[in-house]
Design a protein around this motif. Structure first.
Motif, mmCIF file in Angstrom:
data_model
loop_
_atom_site.group_PDB
_atom_site.id
_atom_site.type_symbol
_atom_site.label_atom_id
_atom_site.label_comp_id
_atom_site.label_asym_id
_atom_site.label_seq_id
_atom_site.Cartn_x
_atom_site.Cartn_y
_atom_site.Cartn_z
ATOM 1 N N ILE A 21 0.836 -1.194 0.000
ATOM 2 C CA ILE A 21 0.000 0.000 0.000
ATOM 3 C C ILE A 21 0.874 1.249 0.000
ATOM 4 O O ILE A 21 0.555 2.241 -0.655
ATOM 5 C CB ILE A 21 -0.975 -0.012 1.200
ATOM 6 N N ASP A 22 1.982 1.198 0.731
ATOM 7 C CA ASP A 22 2.899 2.339 0.790
ATOM 8 C C ASP A 22 3.715 2.489 -0.490
ATOM 9 O O ASP A 22 4.228 3.565 -0.760
ATOM 10 C CB ASP A 22 3.846 2.192 1.977
ATOM 11 N N GLU A 23 3.850 1.415 -1.271
ATOM 12 C CA GLU A 23 4.715 1.422 -2.449
ATOM 13 C C GLU A 23 3.992 1.727 -3.758
ATOM 14 O O GLU A 23 4.586 2.288 -4.666
ATOM 15 C CB GLU A 23 5.396 0.055 -2.600
ATOM 16 N N THR A 24 2.762 1.307 -3.882
ATOM 17 C CA THR A 24 2.091 1.370 -5.178
ATOM 18 C C THR A 24 0.620 1.779 -5.039
ATOM 19 O O THR A 24 -0.020 1.408 -4.055
ATOM 20 C CB THR A 24 2.188 0.005 -5.895
ATOM 21 N N PRO A 25 0.097 2.516 -6.010
ATOM 22 C CA PRO A 25 -1.306 2.943 -5.910
ATOM 23 C C PRO A 25 -2.313 1.812 -6.150
ATOM 24 O O PRO A 25 -3.440 1.875 -5.687
ATOM 25 C CB PRO A 25 -1.439 4.013 -6.991
ATOM 26 N N ILE A 26 -1.905 0.773 -6.875
ATOM 27 C CA ILE A 26 -2.780 -0.371 -7.147
ATOM 28 C C ILE A 26 -2.002 -1.649 -6.840
ATOM 29 O O ILE A 26 -0.898 -1.843 -7.330
ATOM 30 C CB ILE A 26 -3.251 -0.390 -8.618
ATOM 31 N N LEU A 27 -2.589 -2.515 -6.043
ATOM 32 C CA LEU A 27 -1.920 -3.747 -5.633
ATOM 33 C C LEU A 27 -2.105 -4.839 -6.675
ATOM 34 O O LEU A 27 -3.237 -5.163 -7.049
ATOM 35 C CB LEU A 27 -2.488 -4.223 -4.291
ATOM 36 N N ASP A 28 -1.007 -5.402 -7.143
ATOM 37 C CA ASP A 28 -1.031 -6.561 -8.036
ATOM 38 C C ASP A 28 -1.210 -7.801 -7.150
ATOM 39 O O ASP A 28 -0.258 -8.260 -6.515
ATOM 40 C CB ASP A 28 0.261 -6.635 -8.845
ATOM 41 N N VAL A 29 -2.414 -8.296 -7.086
ATOM 42 C CA VAL A 29 -2.763 -9.395 -6.184
ATOM 43 C C VAL A 29 -1.929 -10.641 -6.469
ATOM 44 O O VAL A 29 -1.385 -11.260 -5.552
ATOM 45 C CB VAL A 29 -4.273 -9.722 -6.277
ATOM 46 N N ASN A 30 -1.819 -11.020 -7.725
ATOM 47 C CA ASN A 30 -1.098 -12.251 -8.053
ATOM 48 C C ASN A 30 0.388 -12.156 -7.728
ATOM 49 O O ASN A 30 0.990 -13.122 -7.253
ATOM 50 C CB ASN A 30 -1.301 -12.620 -9.522
ATOM 51 N N ALA A 31 0.997 -11.008 -7.968
ATOM 52 C CA ALA A 31 2.417 -10.845 -7.666
ATOM 53 C C ALA A 31 2.659 -10.900 -6.158
ATOM 54 O O ALA A 31 3.599 -11.554 -5.693
ATOM 55 C CB ALA A 31 2.944 -9.534 -8.244
ATOM 56 N N ALA A 32 1.805 -10.244 -5.380
ATOM 57 C CA ALA A 32 1.941 -10.281 -3.928
ATOM 58 C C ALA A 32 1.728 -11.700 -3.408
ATOM 59 O O ALA A 32 2.471 -12.175 -2.543
ATOM 60 C CB ALA A 32 0.950 -9.320 -3.281
ATOM 61 N N ALA A 33 0.737 -12.387 -3.947
ATOM 62 C CA ALA A 33 0.458 -13.767 -3.526
ATOM 63 C C ALA A 33 1.630 -14.685 -3.871
ATOM 64 O O ALA A 33 1.980 -15.569 -3.086
ATOM 65 C CB ALA A 33 -0.821 -14.270 -4.178
ATOM 66 N N GLU A 34 2.238 -14.488 -5.017
ATOM 67 C CA GLU A 34 3.385 -15.313 -5.416
ATOM 68 C C GLU A 34 4.563 -15.094 -4.468
ATOM 69 O O GLU A 34 5.249 -16.048 -4.098
ATOM 70 C CB GLU A 34 3.783 -15.005 -6.861
ATOM 71 N N GLU A 35 4.807 -13.861 -4.063
ATOM 72 C CA GLU A 35 5.883 -13.589 -3.105
ATOM 73 C C GLU A 35 5.641 -14.343 -1.802
ATOM 74 O O GLU A 35 6.565 -14.927 -1.231
ATOM 75 C CB GLU A 35 5.985 -12.092 -2.844
ATOM 76 N N ASP A 49 -5.468 -19.686 -3.374
ATOM 77 C CA ASP A 49 -5.890 -19.523 -1.983
ATOM 78 C C ASP A 49 -5.223 -18.303 -1.357
ATOM 79 O O ASP A 49 -5.859 -17.543 -0.634
ATOM 80 C CB ASP A 49 -5.556 -20.774 -1.171
ATOM 81 N N ILE A 50 -3.958 -18.126 -1.635
ATOM 82 C CA ILE A 50 -3.228 -16.973 -1.092
ATOM 83 C C ILE A 50 -3.731 -15.694 -1.748
ATOM 84 O O ILE A 50 -3.955 -14.686 -1.076
ATOM 85 C CB ILE A 50 -1.711 -17.155 -1.293
ATOM 86 N N ALA A 51 -3.941 -15.730 -3.063
ATOM 87 C CA ALA A 51 -4.422 -14.545 -3.785
ATOM 88 C C ALA A 51 -5.793 -14.105 -3.268
ATOM 89 O O ALA A 51 -6.061 -12.903 -3.151
ATOM 90 C CB ALA A 51 -4.481 -14.826 -5.281
ATOM 91 N N ALA A 52 -6.655 -15.043 -2.954
ATOM 92 C CA ALA A 52 -7.978 -14.698 -2.424
ATOM 93 C C ALA A 52 -7.839 -13.957 -1.103
ATOM 94 O O ALA A 52 -8.537 -12.961 -0.856
ATOM 95 C CB ALA A 52 -8.827 -15.960 -2.244
ATOM 96 N N PRO A 64 -7.098 -0.242 -3.936
ATOM 97 C CA PRO A 64 -7.448 -0.808 -5.235
ATOM 98 C C PRO A 64 -6.549 -2.002 -5.580
ATOM 99 O O PRO A 64 -5.363 -2.010 -5.247
ATOM 100 C CB PRO A 64 -7.218 0.331 -6.222
ATOM 101 N N VAL A 65 -7.128 -2.987 -6.241
ATOM 102 C CA VAL A 65 -6.376 -4.184 -6.616
ATOM 103 C C VAL A 65 -6.527 -4.460 -8.102
ATOM 104 O O VAL A 65 -7.475 -3.996 -8.741
ATOM 105 C CB VAL A 65 -6.841 -5.429 -5.819
ATOM 106 N N GLU A 66 -5.567 -5.215 -8.634
ATOM 107 C CA GLU A 66 -5.661 -5.712 -10.004
ATOM 108 C C GLU A 66 -5.100 -7.125 -10.030
ATOM 109 O O GLU A 66 -4.291 -7.497 -9.189
ATOM 110 C CB GLU A 66 -4.915 -4.816 -10.993
ATOM 111 N N PHE A 67 -5.556 -7.897 -10.988
ATOM 112 C CA PHE A 67 -5.093 -9.273 -11.158
ATOM 113 C C PHE A 67 -4.337 -9.348 -12.461
ATOM 114 O O PHE A 67 -4.935 -9.324 -13.543
ATOM 115 C CB PHE A 67 -6.284 -10.247 -11.180
#
Length: 75
Positions: A21-35, A49-52, A64-67
């Motif tokens: 949230i502090d780094e980017t205006p829109i969260l890439d859900v899949n990239a965060a879940a993969e990390e 499951d993690i992405a959800a 805001p999120v994006e996939f």
């Protein structure tokens, strides 16, 4: 099938979302879940499951999120 993540994985999701949230205006859900999946790879939890959980927590925070599609996993 979606599962409930363990407490330590859920904390990791929350920490990852808060840091993004502090780094980017829109969260890439899949990239965060993969990390997160890579940190807990030995548990063999599905990325979906993690992405959800990532998407749910981010939207609860009002972020805001994006996939974005990821390349196929090769573990």
């Amino acid at each position: 099938m979606l599962i409930k993540l363990s407490e330590d994985m859920q904390r990791a999701v929350e920490m990852k979302v808060r840091s993004k949230i502090d780094e980017t205006p829109i969260l890439d859900v899949n990239a965060a879940a993969e990390e997160i999946r890579l940190v807990f790879a030995e548990r063999n939890i599905a990325l979906e499951d993690i992405a959800a959980s990532v998407a749910r927590f981010a939207t609860q925070c009002g972020h805001p999120v994006e996939f974005v599609a990821l390349a196929p996993q090769r573990d």
